[in-house]
Design a protein around this motif. Structure first.
Motif, PDB file in Angstrom:
ATOM      1  N   THR A   1     -12.974  10.232   4.618  1.00  0.00           N
ATOM      2  CA  THR A   1     -13.027   8.694   3.555  1.00  0.00           C
ATOM      3  C   THR A   1     -12.987   7.607   4.510  1.00  0.00           C
ATOM      4  OG1 THR A   1     -11.669  10.904   2.310  1.00  0.00           O
ATOM      5  CG2 THR A   1     -11.756   8.081   1.824  1.00  0.00           C
ATOM      6  N   LEU A   2     -13.149   6.612   4.566  1.00  0.00           N
ATOM      7  CA  LEU A   2     -13.781   5.730   5.297  1.00  0.00           C
ATOM      8  C   LEU A   2     -13.053   4.699   4.329  1.00  0.00           C
ATOM      9  CD1 LEU A   2     -14.630   3.978   7.353  1.00  0.00           C
ATOM     10  CD2 LEU A   2     -16.755   3.512   6.006  1.00  0.00           C
ATOM     11  N   TYR A   3     -13.742   4.728   2.322  1.00  0.00           N
ATOM     12  CA  TYR A   3     -12.627   4.217   2.327  1.00  0.00           C
ATOM     13  C   TYR A   3     -11.873   4.314   0.846  1.00  0.00           C
ATOM     14  CZ  TYR A   3     -16.225   0.594   3.778  1.00  0.00           C
ATOM     15  OH  TYR A   3     -16.980  -0.019   4.849  1.00  0.00           O
ATOM     16  N   TYR A   4     -10.175   4.194   0.919  1.00  0.00           N
ATOM     17  CA  TYR A   4      -9.260   4.355  -0.120  1.00  0.00           C
ATOM     18  C   TYR A   4      -9.272   4.250  -0.601  1.00  0.00           C
ATOM     19  CZ  TYR A   4      -6.035   8.213  -0.085  1.00  0.00           C
ATOM     20  OH  TYR A   4      -5.192   9.394  -0.603  1.00  0.00           O
ATOM     21  N   LEU A   5      -8.659   4.653  -2.091  1.00  0.00           N
ATOM     22  CA  LEU A   5      -8.273   4.423  -3.553  1.00  0.00           C
ATOM     23  C   LEU A   5      -6.883   3.690  -3.439  1.00  0.00           C
ATOM     24  CD1 LEU A   5      -9.994   2.228  -5.970  1.00  0.00           C
ATOM     25  CD2 LEU A   5      -9.632   4.438  -6.933  1.00  0.00           C
ATOM     26  N   THR A   6      -6.582   2.915  -3.025  1.00  0.00           N
ATOM     27  CA  THR A   6      -4.867   2.637  -3.290  1.00  0.00           C
ATOM     28  C   THR A   6      -4.597   2.518  -4.595  1.00  0.00           C
ATOM     29  OG1 THR A   6      -4.386   0.620  -2.304  1.00  0.00           O
ATOM     30  CG2 THR A   6      -4.919   2.248  -0.469  1.00  0.00           C
ATOM     31  N   CYS A   7      -4.698   1.964  -4.804  1.00  0.00           N
ATOM     32  CA  CYS A   7      -3.869   1.563  -6.544  1.00  0.00           C
ATOM     33  C   CYS A   7      -3.818   1.938  -7.930  1.00  0.00           C
ATOM     34  CB  CYS A   7      -4.724   0.066  -7.646  1.00  0.00           C
ATOM     35  SG  CYS A   7      -4.545  -0.265  -9.049  1.00  0.00           S
ATOM     36  N   PRO A   8      -2.208   2.774  -8.155  1.00  0.00           N
ATOM     37  CA  PRO A   8      -2.551   4.088  -8.768  1.00  0.00           C
ATOM     38  C   PRO A   8      -3.278   3.891  -9.577  1.00  0.00           C
ATOM     39  CG  PRO A   8       0.018   2.938  -8.822  1.00  0.00           C
ATOM     40  CD  PRO A   8      -1.451   1.966  -7.693  1.00  0.00           C
ATOM     41  N   ARG A   9      -3.210   2.283 -10.745  1.00  0.00           N
ATOM     42  CA  ARG A   9      -4.038   2.284 -11.997  1.00  0.00           C
ATOM     43  C   ARG A   9      -5.537   2.565 -11.930  1.00  0.00           C
ATOM     44  NH1 ARG A   9      -0.893  -3.065 -13.288  1.00  0.00           N
ATOM     45  NH2 ARG A   9       1.451  -2.364 -13.816  1.00  0.00           N
ATOM     46  N   ALA A  10      -5.519   1.868 -10.440  1.00  0.00           N
ATOM     47  CA  ALA A  10      -6.980   2.405 -10.570  1.00  0.00           C
ATOM     48  C   ALA A  10      -7.750   3.625 -10.133  1.00  0.00           C
ATOM     49  CB  ALA A  10      -8.452   1.569  -9.770  1.00  0.00           C
ATOM     50  N   ALA A  11      -7.022   4.735  -9.591  1.00  0.00           N
ATOM     51  CA  ALA A  11      -7.422   5.882  -9.277  1.00  0.00           C
ATOM     52  C   ALA A  11      -6.896   6.684 -10.124  1.00  0.00           C
ATOM     53  CB  ALA A  11      -5.836   6.162  -8.361  1.00  0.00           C
ATOM     54  N   ALA A  12      -5.953   6.148 -11.374  1.00  0.00           N
ATOM     55  CA  ALA A  12      -5.623   6.757 -12.617  1.00  0.00           C
ATOM     56  C   ALA A  12      -6.451   6.587 -13.938  1.00  0.00           C
ATOM     57  CB  ALA A  12      -4.372   6.399 -13.842  1.00  0.00           C
ATOM     58  N   ALA A  13      -7.760   5.506 -13.695  1.00  0.00           N
ATOM     59  CA  ALA A  13      -8.413   5.435 -14.767  1.00  0.00           C
ATOM     60  C   ALA A  13     -10.111   6.130 -14.050  1.00  0.00           C
ATOM     61  CB  ALA A  13      -8.837   4.357 -14.341  1.00  0.00           C
ATOM     62  N   ALA A  14     -10.027   5.927 -12.109  1.00  0.00           N
ATOM     63  CA  ALA A  14     -11.176   7.091 -12.253  1.00  0.00           C
ATOM     64  C   ALA A  14     -10.527   8.525 -12.591  1.00  0.00           C
ATOM     65  CB  ALA A  14     -10.775   6.702 -10.469  1.00  0.00           C
ATOM     66  N   SER A  15      -9.932   8.952 -13.041  1.00  0.00           N
ATOM     67  CA  SER A  15      -9.486  10.496 -13.160  1.00  0.00           C
ATOM     68  C   SER A  15      -9.078  10.868 -14.408  1.00  0.00           C
ATOM     69  CB  SER A  15      -7.712  10.715 -12.617  1.00  0.00           C
ATOM     70  OG  SER A  15      -7.458  10.689 -11.060  1.00  0.00           O
TER      71      SER A  15
ATOM     72  N   ILE B   1       0.695  -1.803   0.037  1.00  0.00           N
ATOM     73  CA  ILE B   1       0.130   0.097   0.243  1.00  0.00           C
ATOM     74  C   ILE B   1       1.060   1.535   0.031  1.00  0.00           C
ATOM     75  CG2 ILE B   1      -1.977   1.072   1.680  1.00  0.00           C
ATOM     76  CD1 ILE B   1      -2.898  -1.902   2.404  1.00  0.00           C
ATOM     77  N   ALA B   2       1.818   0.938   1.061  1.00  0.00           N
ATOM     78  CA  ALA B   2       2.974   2.153   0.620  1.00  0.00           C
ATOM     79  C   ALA B   2       3.486   2.617  -0.824  1.00  0.00           C
ATOM     80  CB  ALA B   2       3.950   2.152   1.871  1.00  0.00           C
ATOM     81  N   ARG B   3       3.776   1.356  -1.138  1.00  0.00           N
ATOM     82  CA  ARG B   3       4.257   1.835  -2.462  1.00  0.00           C
ATOM     83  C   ARG B   3       3.348   2.104  -3.635  1.00  0.00           C
ATOM     84  NH1 ARG B   3       7.358  -3.447  -1.015  1.00  0.00           N
ATOM     85  NH2 ARG B   3       5.531  -4.403  -2.591  1.00  0.00           N
ATOM     86  N   GLN B   4       2.053   1.680  -3.517  1.00  0.00           N
ATOM     87  CA  GLN B   4       0.595   1.892  -3.942  1.00  0.00           C
ATOM     88  C   GLN B   4       1.085   3.983  -4.071  1.00  0.00           C
ATOM     89  OE1 GLN B   4      -2.066  -0.618  -2.764  1.00  0.00           O
ATOM     90  NE2 GLN B   4      -2.094  -1.560  -4.801  1.00  0.00           N
ATOM     91  N   LEU B   5       0.658   4.158  -2.787  1.00  0.00           N
ATOM     92  CA  LEU B   5       0.464   5.363  -2.416  1.00  0.00           C
ATOM     93  C   LEU B   5       1.650   6.400  -2.988  1.00  0.00           C
ATOM     94  CD1 LEU B   5      -1.297   4.573   1.062  1.00  0.00           C
ATOM     95  CD2 LEU B   5      -2.312   5.384  -1.555  1.00  0.00           C
TER      96      LEU B   5
END
Length: 167
Positions: free
Chosen positions: A55-69, A15-19
């Motif tokens: 923010t109870l749930y936090y999206l950590t995967c950078p690929r998922a975050a990029a897709a949401a962006s 998770i630290a690497r993802q974030l």
């Protein structure tokens, strides 16, 4: 609702690497990517210093975050916000998602604010938070989050996003 699992030391490192930074206020892994790594974590209602963190749930995967962006950049928030004003069924489902989110957060700790992440129940403000909620809660709980997850595509298709140190 997806099964929550405690965060292992190895997962904390992933998770630290993802974030790109140490994670804060981790409670559980709330969802796992099909690649097997955490992609959504559950966080405590307060950070370690006592600051409220809604923010109870936090999206950590950078690929998922990029897709949401990409969805946000394509105007989906504005589009879905407009639909909330004209579609009573969508608005009712989004209100229910807000209430479900609050109930889950309040089960940990009641915060002085009744706001939830992502703008619920009136606004569509952050697809990252809404997708994280949808993944953690499972399909059918958050209609806007479900739309975001569907629109994000297969962010996991290239394999794990967080490689081992030195790999």
């Amino acid at each position: 609702m997806a099964e929550r699992t405690p965060v292992t030391p190895e997962e904390r490192e992933i998770i630290a690497r993802q974030l790109g930074r140490p994670p804060r206020a981790l409670v559980n892994v709330a969802h796992r990517c099909p690649c097997g790594q955490p992609d959504v974590v559950e966080t405590a209602p307060r950070l370690e210093d006592g600051t409220p963190f809604p923010t109870l749930y936090y999206l950590t995967c950078p690929r998922a975050a990029a897709a949401a962006s990409r969805l946000e950049a394509a105007g989906r928030m504005k589009e879905w916000q407009a639909e909330l004003a004209t579609d009573p069924e969508l608005a009712a489902g989004y209100q229910h998602a807000h209430e479900s989110y609050l109930a889950e957060r309040d089960a940990r700790e009641v915060l002085p604010t009744r706001t939830t992440a992502g703008g619920m129940p009136d606004r569509v403000k952050c697809l990252h938070a809404l997708a994280g909620h949808a993944l953690a809660a499972g399909p059918g709980v958050n209609p806007i989050g479900d739309r975001a997850v569907e629109g994000m595509g297969e962010w996991w298709a290239a394999g794990p996003c967080a490689q081992e140190e030195g790999a």
